[in-house]
Scaffold this motif. Structure first.
Motif, short mmCIF file in Angstrom:
data_model
loop_
_atom_site.label_atom_id
_atom_site.label_comp_id
_atom_site.label_asym_id
_atom_site.label_seq_id
_atom_site.Cartn_x
_atom_site.Cartn_y
_atom_site.Cartn_z
N GLU A 24 0.83 -1.21 0.00
CA GLU A 24 0.00 0.00 0.00
C GLU A 24 0.87 1.26 0.00
O GLU A 24 0.61 2.21 -0.75
N ARG A 25 1.89 1.26 0.83
CA ARG A 25 2.77 2.43 0.90
C ARG A 25 3.55 2.64 -0.39
O ARG A 25 3.69 3.76 -0.86
N LEU A 26 4.05 1.54 -0.96
CA LEU A 26 4.79 1.66 -2.21
C LEU A 26 3.89 2.15 -3.34
O LEU A 26 4.32 2.97 -4.16
N ALA A 31 2.52 6.44 -7.00
CA ALA A 31 1.54 7.38 -7.57
C ALA A 31 1.98 8.82 -7.34
O ALA A 31 1.88 9.66 -8.24
N SER A 32 2.51 9.10 -6.16
CA SER A 32 2.97 10.44 -5.85
C SER A 32 4.15 10.84 -6.73
O SER A 32 4.21 11.95 -7.26
N LEU A 33 5.11 9.92 -6.90
CA LEU A 33 6.27 10.21 -7.74
C LEU A 33 5.87 10.39 -9.20
O LEU A 33 6.39 11.28 -9.88
N LEU A 34 4.96 9.56 -9.70
CA LEU A 34 4.51 9.71 -11.07
C LEU A 34 3.84 11.06 -11.29
O LEU A 34 4.05 11.71 -12.31
N ASP A 39 4.18 16.61 -13.31
CA ASP A 39 4.15 18.05 -13.04
C ASP A 39 5.46 18.71 -13.47
O ASP A 39 5.46 19.80 -14.05
N LEU A 40 6.59 18.06 -13.18
CA LEU A 40 7.89 18.61 -13.57
C LEU A 40 8.04 18.68 -15.09
O LEU A 40 8.55 19.67 -15.63
N MET A 41 7.57 17.64 -15.76
CA MET A 41 7.65 17.64 -17.22
C MET A 41 6.78 18.75 -17.81
O MET A 41 7.20 19.46 -18.73
#
Length: 116
Positions: A24-26, A31-34, A39-41
């Motif tokens: 669940e944490r991973l 999802a957060s990193l994606l 957003d950065l892109m």
């Protein structure tokens, strides 16, 4: 599911609990990193678009085949003129002068261009 104390769980139950919690944490981290990457892109694309809109940048125009051929002919002509203007003796004298000057002020006693 009823609540249990961790000390009352079996080894297999602890493994299953840890595995599901880690999964669940991973998934949440992934999802957060994606989202952060997306957003950065998007931010990078917007900043590049803003830079390209400024007057201090220049985007090369696409050339037609005829324009490309003309530029190629111009380059060939330039190289042909260089070849005609090339003076081998002058080039040798220039190299000898440069070799002498560069070797004069070296900190090392070894020559930069040893005589062969």
């Amino acid at each position: 599911m009823t609540e249990q104390r961790i000390s009352d769980l079996t080894t297999d139950e602890l493994k299953a609990l840890m595995s599901s919690t880690i999964d669940e944490r991973l998934s949440a981290i992934k999802a957060s990193l994606l989202q952060e990457i997306a957003d950065l892109m998007e931010s990078k694309v917007k900043s590049l678009a803003a830079v390209n809109g400024q007057s201090n940048s220049y985007i090369l125009p696409k050339l037609s085949e005829a324009e490309r051929q003309q530029k190629l002919k111009d380059l060939q002509e330039m190289f042909r003129r260089w070849d005609e203007e090339y003076d081998e003796e002058e080039q040798r004298e220039t190299f000898e002068y440069l070799r002498q000057v560069l070797d004069e002020d070296r900190l090392s006693n070894r020559s930069l261009f040893p005589q062969t």
